[in-house]
Write an enzyme that holds these catalytic residues in place. Sequence first.
Site, PDB file in Angstrom:
ATOM      1  N   ARG A   1       0.834  -1.213   0.000  1.00 15.53           N
ATOM      2  CA  ARG A   1       0.000   0.000   0.000  1.00 15.53           C
ATOM      3  C   ARG A   1       0.861   1.253   0.000  1.00 15.53           C
ATOM      4  O   ARG A   1       0.522   2.250  -0.654  1.00 15.53           O
ATOM      5  CB  ARG A   1      -0.919  -0.023   1.219  1.00 15.53           C
TER       6      ARG A   1
ATOM      7  N   HIS B   1       0.438   4.011  -2.979  1.00 12.48           N
ATOM      8  CA  HIS B   1      -0.033   5.372  -2.756  1.00 12.48           C
ATOM      9  C   HIS B   1       1.039   6.418  -3.045  1.00 12.48           C
ATOM     10  O   HIS B   1       0.709   7.566  -3.355  1.00 12.48           O
ATOM     11  CB  HIS B   1      -0.562   5.514  -1.325  1.00 12.48           C
TER      12      HIS B   1
ATOM     13  N   HIS C   1      -5.673  -6.510  -3.602  1.00 14.74           N
ATOM     14  CA  HIS C   1      -6.548  -6.690  -2.445  1.00 14.74           C
ATOM     15  C   HIS C   1      -6.621  -8.156  -2.017  1.00 14.74           C
ATOM     16  O   HIS C   1      -7.306  -8.465  -1.031  1.00 14.74           O
ATOM     17  CB  HIS C   1      -7.957  -6.179  -2.752  1.00 14.74           C
TER      18      HIS C   1
ATOM     19  N   TRP D   1     -10.123  -8.986   2.792  1.00 13.01           N
ATOM     20  CA  TRP D   1     -10.792  -9.363   1.543  1.00 13.01           C
ATOM     21  C   TRP D   1     -10.820 -10.880   1.353  1.00 13.01           C
ATOM     22  O   TRP D   1     -11.744 -11.410   0.758  1.00 13.01           O
ATOM     23  CB  TRP D   1     -10.073  -8.727   0.353  1.00 13.01           C
TER      24      TRP D   1
ATOM     25  N   ASP E   1     -14.723  -3.124  -5.310  1.00  9.71           N
ATOM     26  CA  ASP E   1     -14.333  -4.503  -5.597  1.00  9.71           C
ATOM     27  C   ASP E   1     -15.415  -5.202  -6.422  1.00  9.71           C
ATOM     28  O   ASP E   1     -15.121  -5.816  -7.455  1.00  9.71           O
ATOM     29  CB  ASP E   1     -14.105  -5.282  -4.300  1.00  9.71           C
TER      30      ASP E   1
END
Length: 317
Positions: free
Chosen positions: A74, A78, A210, A226, A271
């Site tokens: 992540r 980002h 994810h 997830w 999603d």
Amino acid sequence: VPKEEEKKMKCMLVAFLPVLGMSFAPASGLSWRKTTAKRTATRGGVAMELSYDGLVSDLKELVKTKECGPILIRLSWHDAGVYSTGSLTGGCPNAVMRFTDAGEGTFGANAGLPDVALGLLKPITEKYADAGFISNADLWVLAANVAIEEMGGPAIKTRFGRADAPSSAESVESQVGRLPDGDKGVDHLKEIFEPKGFDAKDIVALSGAHTVGSCHPDRSGFDGPWTEEPLKFDNSYFVDIVEKKYEAETLPNGNPQFKSTSSDTIMLISDLALLEEPFKEFTETYAKDQTAFFADFTTAWIKLQENGVADSLRDTL
């Protein structure tokens, strides 16, 4: 020169410095020199021998012992994901989240990254980045790629040459229009990713990240993993989207998400949007074929990590 164009030019310029034989000065009290295979850093008069293999080994140990692979992914996502060429321009992987006085280090979408992710990386940052062995921006990319492979995902080639932003002033203006929101659907995903150069297949493949990690109310505002094995990088995310049933729920903070009827896993609106056109065929393919997912993810992921600086990167550290 417009402000965002100026930032884009700075990203390209600073990334070219290592290619031109120039480097950024290491942190105070540190110095390093390049040898045939390793570099020696000196801190407080004590010599430390640093190597690429040693760096990778340290990252693997961090991922294994702290189980922090998902947040390292992540972090890289980002940092690089703010890049855009649409109505918003500029942005590049420059590790500007190191600064929390303003800018990207304060974005709500980045909650947990300047403190948790960088806190986990701190010993490695001090050992290698502060010594001038690698930039923070390159370290974040490498850490994510090591994490992906350590969790069972594809081996991803890392190229080097990203330079660190000197202050929060090098941030983009806002997360809005640059980073995706989990509570929005197809049109939003296209609006966010197409200006970065991604098509429908790329968007689905990147969403496959994810397959690891969990949502946290104090970070993303959502809650839950997830997949049933959130530290295993495989195609379970797509299998679950296609095969599991989900029921809508609203969290105490008012955010909507979907809870599996057969497990404690969740999906977000963004999603389940992958079951709609133009994404559905790729989602179904990846649910059946992990090899295809790994191949397409690798292509899209490298593009994400290199957007804005690709022309100035090199194969070796």
